[in-house]
Design a protein around this motif. Structure first.
Motif, PDB file in Angstrom:
ATOM      1  N   ASN B  66       0.956  -1.184  -0.022  1.00 20.23           N
ATOM      2  CA  ASN B  66       0.045   0.033   0.021  1.00 20.23           C
ATOM      3  C   ASN B  66       0.870   1.048   0.062  1.00 20.23           C
ATOM      4  O   ASN B  66       0.532   2.340  -0.665  1.00 20.23           O
ATOM      5  CB  ASN B  66      -0.842   0.061   1.374  1.00 20.23           C
ATOM      6  CG  ASN B  66      -2.348   0.673   1.146  1.00 20.23           C
ATOM      7  OD1 ASN B  66      -2.404   1.609   0.217  1.00 20.23           O
ATOM      8  ND2 ASN B  66      -3.245   0.144   1.410  1.00 20.23           N
ATOM      9  N   LEU B  72       3.812   5.685  -5.447  1.00 17.42           N
ATOM     10  CA  LEU B  72       3.485   5.775  -7.074  1.00 17.42           C
ATOM     11  C   LEU B  72       2.685   6.832  -7.270  1.00 17.42           C
ATOM     12  O   LEU B  72       3.071   7.728  -8.600  1.00 17.42           O
ATOM     13  CB  LEU B  72       3.044   4.666  -7.726  1.00 17.42           C
ATOM     14  CG  LEU B  72       4.048   3.211  -7.515  1.00 17.42           C
ATOM     15  CD1 LEU B  72       3.344   2.241  -8.346  1.00 17.42           C
ATOM     16  CD2 LEU B  72       5.044   3.902  -8.345  1.00 17.42           C
ATOM     17  N   THR B 125      10.164  -0.835  -2.711  1.00 16.21           N
ATOM     18  CA  THR B 125       9.736  -2.148  -3.338  1.00 16.21           C
ATOM     19  C   THR B 125      10.868  -3.443  -3.278  1.00 16.21           C
ATOM     20  O   THR B 125      10.422  -4.548  -3.033  1.00 16.21           O
ATOM     21  CB  THR B 125      10.296  -1.868  -4.693  1.00 16.21           C
ATOM     22  OG1 THR B 125       9.367  -0.405  -5.357  1.00 16.21           O
ATOM     23  CG2 THR B 125       9.722  -2.850  -5.863  1.00 16.21           C
ATOM     24  N   SER B 137       5.276 -16.061  -0.302  1.00 14.30           N
ATOM     25  CA  SER B 137       3.874 -15.892  -0.678  1.00 14.30           C
ATOM     26  C   SER B 137       3.811 -16.038  -2.162  1.00 14.30           C
ATOM     27  O   SER B 137       2.532 -15.723  -2.792  1.00 14.30           O
ATOM     28  CB  SER B 137       3.602 -14.501  -0.530  1.00 14.30           C
ATOM     29  OG  SER B 137       3.824 -14.200   0.992  1.00 14.30           O
ATOM     30  N   TRP B 146       3.490 -12.565  -8.524  1.00  6.87           N
ATOM     31  CA  TRP B 146       4.847 -12.292  -8.494  1.00  6.87           C
ATOM     32  C   TRP B 146       5.567 -11.929  -9.746  1.00  6.87           C
ATOM     33  O   TRP B 146       6.298 -10.946  -9.672  1.00  6.87           O
ATOM     34  CB  TRP B 146       5.407 -13.704  -7.815  1.00  6.87           C
ATOM     35  CG  TRP B 146       6.802 -13.907  -7.766  1.00  6.87           C
ATOM     36  CD1 TRP B 146       7.854 -14.266  -8.819  1.00  6.87           C
ATOM     37  CD2 TRP B 146       7.843 -13.157  -6.912  1.00  6.87           C
ATOM     38  NE1 TRP B 146       9.080 -14.017  -8.617  1.00  6.87           N
ATOM     39  CE2 TRP B 146       9.177 -13.301  -7.248  1.00  6.87           C
ATOM     40  CE3 TRP B 146       7.678 -12.525  -5.641  1.00  6.87           C
ATOM     41  CZ2 TRP B 146      10.515 -12.990  -6.676  1.00  6.87           C
ATOM     42  CZ3 TRP B 146       9.051 -12.457  -5.100  1.00  6.87           C
ATOM     43  CH2 TRP B 146      10.247 -12.487  -5.474  1.00  6.87           C
ATOM     44  N   PHE B 153       9.041  -4.418 -10.985  1.00  7.17           N
ATOM     45  CA  PHE B 153      10.143  -4.046 -10.439  1.00  7.17           C
ATOM     46  C   PHE B 153      11.103  -3.561 -11.802  1.00  7.17           C
ATOM     47  O   PHE B 153      11.753  -2.337 -11.735  1.00  7.17           O
ATOM     48  CB  PHE B 153      10.782  -5.023  -9.812  1.00  7.17           C
ATOM     49  CG  PHE B 153      12.058  -4.861  -9.125  1.00  7.17           C
ATOM     50  CD1 PHE B 153      12.267  -3.725  -8.288  1.00  7.17           C
ATOM     51  CD2 PHE B 153      13.050  -5.450  -9.527  1.00  7.17           C
ATOM     52  CE1 PHE B 153      13.680  -3.597  -7.684  1.00  7.17           C
ATOM     53  CE2 PHE B 153      14.421  -5.536  -8.865  1.00  7.17           C
ATOM     54  CZ  PHE B 153      14.579  -4.381  -7.981  1.00  7.17           C
ATOM     55  N   VAL B 234      -3.965  -9.815  -6.317  1.00  8.41           N
ATOM     56  CA  VAL B 234      -3.857  -9.558  -4.859  1.00  8.41           C
ATOM     57  C   VAL B 234      -5.298  -9.871  -4.006  1.00  8.41           C
ATOM     58  O   VAL B 234      -5.263 -10.814  -3.318  1.00  8.41           O
ATOM     59  CB  VAL B 234      -3.387  -8.486  -4.305  1.00  8.41           C
ATOM     60  CG1 VAL B 234      -3.244  -8.358  -2.862  1.00  8.41           C
ATOM     61  CG2 VAL B 234      -1.698  -8.583  -4.686  1.00  8.41           C
ATOM     62  N   HIS B 238      -6.477 -13.320  -2.659  1.00  9.16           N
ATOM     63  CA  HIS B 238      -6.346 -12.776  -1.171  1.00  9.16           C
ATOM     64  C   HIS B 238      -4.999 -12.980  -0.673  1.00  9.16           C
ATOM     65  O   HIS B 238      -3.959 -13.751  -1.229  1.00  9.16           O
ATOM     66  CB  HIS B 238      -7.249 -14.033  -0.130  1.00  9.16           C
ATOM     67  CG  HIS B 238      -8.717 -13.702  -0.800  1.00  9.16           C
ATOM     68  ND1 HIS B 238      -9.552 -13.102  -0.791  1.00  9.16           N
ATOM     69  CD2 HIS B 238      -9.575 -14.783  -1.149  1.00  9.16           C
ATOM     70  CE1 HIS B 238     -10.786 -13.007  -1.265  1.00  9.16           C
ATOM     71  NE2 HIS B 238     -10.846 -14.461  -1.402  1.00  9.16           N
ATOM     72  N   ILE B 239      -4.640 -12.434   0.478  1.00  7.96           N
ATOM     73  CA  ILE B 239      -3.435 -12.350   0.837  1.00  7.96           C
ATOM     74  C   ILE B 239      -2.955 -13.712   1.554  1.00  7.96           C
ATOM     75  O   ILE B 239      -3.822 -14.479   2.079  1.00  7.96           O
ATOM     76  CB  ILE B 239      -3.294 -11.242   2.092  1.00  7.96           C
ATOM     77  CG1 ILE B 239      -3.236  -9.834   1.611  1.00  7.96           C
ATOM     78  CG2 ILE B 239      -2.126 -11.368   3.073  1.00  7.96           C
ATOM     79  CD1 ILE B 239      -1.950  -9.415   1.167  1.00  7.96           C
TER      80      ILE B 239
HETATM   81  C1  HEM Z   1       4.513  -0.528  -7.799  1.00  7.53           C
HETATM   82  C2  HEM Z   1       5.129  -1.745  -7.321  1.00  7.53           C
HETATM   83  C3  HEM Z   1       4.023  -2.696  -6.344  1.00  7.53           C
HETATM   84  C4  HEM Z   1       2.724  -2.346  -5.679  1.00  7.53           C
HETATM   85  C5  HEM Z   1       1.920  -0.863  -5.885  1.00  7.53           C
HETATM   86  C6  HEM Z   1       2.259  -3.501  -4.937  1.00  7.53           C
HETATM   87  C7  HEM Z   1       1.067  -3.478  -4.270  1.00  7.53           C
HETATM   88  C8  HEM Z   1       1.025  -4.626  -3.683  1.00  7.53           C
HETATM   89  C9  HEM Z   1      -0.218  -4.787  -2.571  1.00  7.53           C
HETATM   90  C10 HEM Z   1      -0.945  -3.660  -2.120  1.00  7.53           C
HETATM   91  C11 HEM Z   1      -0.070  -6.054  -2.101  1.00  7.53           C
HETATM   92  C12 HEM Z   1      -1.013  -6.844  -0.954  1.00  7.53           C
HETATM   93  C13 HEM Z   1      -0.389  -6.004   0.517  1.00  7.53           C
HETATM   94  C14 HEM Z   1       1.052  -6.484   0.876  1.00  7.53           C
HETATM   95  O1  HEM Z   1       1.465  -7.637   0.832  1.00  7.53           O
HETATM   96  O2  HEM Z   1       1.678  -5.374   0.980  1.00  7.53           O
HETATM   97  C15 HEM Z   1       0.896  -6.813  -2.632  1.00  7.53           C
HETATM   98  C16 HEM Z   1       1.167  -8.040  -2.696  1.00  7.53           C
HETATM   99  C17 HEM Z   1       1.978  -8.920  -3.341  1.00  7.53           C
HETATM  100  N1  HEM Z   1       2.857  -8.231  -4.040  1.00  7.53           N
HETATM  101 FE1  HEM Z   1       3.260  -6.463  -4.768  1.00  7.53          FE
HETATM  102  N2  HEM Z   1       3.259  -4.513  -5.057  1.00  7.53           N
HETATM  103  C18 HEM Z   1       4.371  -4.009  -6.047  1.00  7.53           C
HETATM  104  C19 HEM Z   1       5.470  -4.429  -6.439  1.00  7.53           C
HETATM  105  C20 HEM Z   1       5.713  -6.039  -6.189  1.00  7.53           C
HETATM  106  C21 HEM Z   1       6.980  -6.533  -6.734  1.00  7.53           C
HETATM  107  C22 HEM Z   1       8.130  -5.890  -7.309  1.00  7.53           C
HETATM  108  C23 HEM Z   1       6.743  -8.004  -6.503  1.00  7.53           C
HETATM  109  C24 HEM Z   1       7.759  -9.064  -6.717  1.00  7.53           C
HETATM  110  C25 HEM Z   1       8.659  -9.132  -7.149  1.00  7.53           C
HETATM  111  C26 HEM Z   1       5.550  -7.869  -5.855  1.00  7.53           C
HETATM  112  C27 HEM Z   1       4.904  -9.353  -5.261  1.00  7.53           C
HETATM  113  C28 HEM Z   1       3.653  -9.468  -4.518  1.00  7.53           C
HETATM  114  C29 HEM Z   1       3.130 -10.750  -4.251  1.00  7.53           C
HETATM  115  C30 HEM Z   1       3.576 -12.165  -4.485  1.00  7.53           C
HETATM  116  C31 HEM Z   1       1.969 -10.506  -3.479  1.00  7.53           C
HETATM  117  C32 HEM Z   1       1.169 -11.454  -2.569  1.00  7.53           C
HETATM  118  C33 HEM Z   1       1.447 -11.466  -1.091  1.00  7.53           C
HETATM  119  C34 HEM Z   1       0.606 -12.307  -0.511  1.00  7.53           C
HETATM  120  O3  HEM Z   1      -0.224 -12.957  -0.793  1.00  7.53           O
HETATM  121  O4  HEM Z   1       0.864 -12.212   0.833  1.00  7.53           O
HETATM  122  N3  HEM Z   1       4.784  -6.870  -5.798  1.00  7.53           N
HETATM  123  N4  HEM Z   1       1.481  -5.769  -3.682  1.00  7.53           N
END
Ligand code: HEM
Ligand code: FES
Lengths: 170, 394
Positions: B66, B72, B125, B137, B146, B153, B234, B238-239
């Motif tokens: 968040n 962003l 990030t 996760s 992912w 990224f 997401v 779900h988380i």
């Molecule tokens: C602009 C960049 C990004 C935004 C706005 C963003 C946003 C989010 C949000 C709001 C969530 C749910 C809450 C949390 O786990 O913090 C999430 C989960 C996740 N993010 Fe990102 N993310 C970004 C970049 C990335 C990157 C670079 C990766 C991996 C290389 C990634 C992989 C994941 C994964 C696998 C989940 C699921 C986690 C779970 O289910 O526990 N995200 N992301």
């Protein structure tokens, strides 16, 4: 059950289309989409790739007077060339190392052959040092140590009427 | 307030039965909320998101996503403001940035928000990736979440690489000369790639317009699309919750988790505002291909790569420019398929955890080395690097 699958609006079986007509239409839609993509990306990619075709021509440019160079010494000079820079003609300033030996002048380009940083000449050690990743060259421009793969580039030189000219892209 | 529900008379020829919520909202004098909901379904959407179940054990580590989203949006807004004063040509870019920094009211601050924001985004990030990595996760069914994240990224790194050139000062120019030359080390097509990226043989007017167009059009569009997919996934999946399921019932996103999110956003943005106000970004001398005594440095988070280039023996630069970064990127991209263990527990996937930690440590150490060897920013010690190298030669 409705068989057209993409609507939930009716419960009538739509039998106005035969299977083959449906197929023909589906393929046509696909083909039209491809054509649309081609129409957008074809010209755009050609346009963006145009710099690949641009040809540079070599030109002789004056850089300094021969009398400004001390025999046996390396001197850094800067000179200005009017070059075509994209949409404009611009005066670009370049640096060059000139080394005078007897009556011959050697022109060494300051761009490091590793990744293009500008090398600096250390007179005391008689070495060119690259500030980026530690490349070292000797007075002739040959690699002494560090990552550069080859000797510093030399430009063709001509001396006409006491004036030093080098050949470079313009 | 009494609502009179109007039961629609169904004309005989209407074959479209109204959908459910629509029916519910056919009130005679709807409130604004009902009126918009009928048309947008907005409140249902909001409600659904606020009620999103959080598995027990979800906490502060899940707030980073968040925070990224908020950062962003800040980048987008400040970037838009800067673009209104910026002119992307070698004749005007430098001057326009000097103008922004010294003349435009709050210009230095807005530029500070954008510059520091880019650094914070990279830091957050990386933290977000690390948390997802250690929690495992990314495992089934979240592989694509992912994968899209890794693409995001890369887009973020693309932003910083293209943005770095825009001020057209010495630092910008030389970092781009070196950075684009990296493309030239690619076997076979290297030179063509270099020309395509630069828009010519040299870094010049067309390099600047290319980078500008990519920075303000292509990458924002890509980022928005990818982020939308990421968030959709997401929510859809779900988380994941802690590596071992904990006792207890899922809690709705609102208010507890959203409150945590808000606190972290407050802290993150507080830091951003402080940094932008206290350390406004400088601008160096204008780009000069013939300038003497300048030692180029990339943005700090590329310093690891920079150090790697230094230690590569002659003729092996392709290892540092293509092979190592390529392997790391591919490894990241396909991590969910490299890590085949069914358990998310770190002990059950020790090899992946060890390998990942090792890669992170290497990158971290190389970056640290680069930071320690970098002269203090903005010019006071231009002659210093030359001396350091001079000592090395002897
Ligand atoms: C602009 C960049 C990004 C935004 C706005 C963003 C946003 C989010 C949000 C709001 C969530 C749910 C809450 C949390 O786990 O913090 C999430 C989960 C996740 N993010 Fe990102 N993310 C970004 C970049 C990335 C990157 C670079 C990766 C991996 C290389 C990634 C992989 C994941 C994964 C696998 C989940 C699921 C986690 C779970 O289910 O526990 N995200 N992301
Ligand atoms: S650019 Fe000179 S050593 Fe890398």
């Amino acid at each position: 059950m409705c068989e057209c699958r993409n609507c939930n609006h009716c419960d009538k079986k739509d039998d106005s289309l035969t299977v083959s007509r449906r197929k023909v239409m589906a393929w046509s839609i696909g083909a039209i989409n491809l054509a649309v993509f081609g129409a957008v990306f074809g010209p755009v990619l050609g346009f963006l790739g145009s710099p690949l075709k641009a040809r540079t021509k070599k030109e002789w440019v004056p850089v300094c007077g021969l009398d400004e160079l001390e025999p046996g010494k390396t001197k850094e000079v800067t000179y200005v060339v009017r070059v075509k820079d994209g949409y404009t003609m611009a005066d670009h300033r370049y640096a060059l190392f000139l080394k005078r030996e007897a009556n011959e002048v050697v022109a060494i380009d300051p761009a490091c052959t590793h990744l293009g940083c500008k090398v600096q000449y250390q007179e005391k050690q008689g070495r060119y040092l690259c500030p980026c990743h530690g490349g070292v060259f000797d007075t002739e421009g040959n690699v002494v140590s560090g990552p550069p793969p080859k000797a510093l580039l030399r430009h063709a030189v001509e001396v006409r009427d006491g004036q030093v000219f080098v050949q470079r892209n313009a | 307030m009494a609502r009179e529900v109007i039961t629609p008379e169904k004309p005989a020829d209407v074959t479209h039965p109204p959908m459910e919520p629509v029916e519910e909202l056919r009130v005679e004098r709807p409130s604004l909320r009902d009126w918009t909901d009928l048309r947008l379904g907005w409140w249902g959407f909001v409600r659904k998101n606020l009620d999103e179940p959080m598995p027990p054990g979800v906490g502060w580590w899940q707030t980073l996503g968040n925070l990224l989203l908020t950062l962003l949006m800040f980048q987008f807004v400040t970037g838009f403001a800067l673009a209104m004063f910026y002119a992307p040509s070698p004749q005007s870019a430098y001057e326009s940035v000097v103008h922004i920094t010294t003349q435009v009211p709050l210009g230095s601050f807005v530029r500070g928000l954008h510059v520091w924001g880019s650094t914070l985004i990279v830091v957050v990030t990386v933290l977000h990736i690390l948390r997802v990595f250690f929690w495992g996760s990314y495992k089934k069914p979240r592989e694509l979440t992912w994968l899209v994240g890794v693409l995001i990224f890369n887009v973020i790194l693309g932003f910083s690489f293209t943005g770095y050139l825009l001020p057209w000062d010495q630092k910008a120019y030389w970092a781009t000369v070196v950075g684009t030359r990296i493309a030239a080390t690619v076997p076979f097509v290297g030179h063509d790639l270099l020309v395509l990226i630069r828009g010519g043989e040299e870094v010049g007017a067309l390099t600047l317009t290319r980078f500008y167009a990519i920075h303000v059009m292509l990458l924002p569009a890509a980022l928005m699309g990818l982020t939308a997919i990421h968030l959709y996934l997401v929510r859809r999946l779900h988380i994941a919750g802690p590596v071992l399921p904990q006792k207890g019932k899922p809690v709705p996103f609102f208010p507890v988790q959203l409150f945590r999110d808000a606190v972290v956003v407050l802290v993150g943005l507080g830091m951003l505002v402080y940094l932008a106000a206290a350390f406004p970004p400088a601008i160096e001398a204008m780009a000069d291909p013939a300038g003497t005594d300048f030692s180029p440095r990339p943005e700090w988070y590329f310093l690891g790569l920079y150090e790697l280039l230094k230690i590569m023996p002659q003729g092996f630069e392709v290892v540092a420019t293509v092979i190592v970064p390529g392997l790391v990127s591919l490894g990241m991209l396909f991590l969910p398929w490299l890590d085949r263990s069914s358990s998310r527990h770190p002990a059950m996937r020790a090899s992946i955890i060890v390998a990942g930690t090792a890669v992170c440590l290497m990158i971290g150490l190389m970056t640290l080395k680069g930071i320690l060897e970098t002269p203090p920013p903005h010019g006071e010690s231009h002659s210093e690097p030359a001396q350091t190298h001079a000592m090395r030669v002897e």
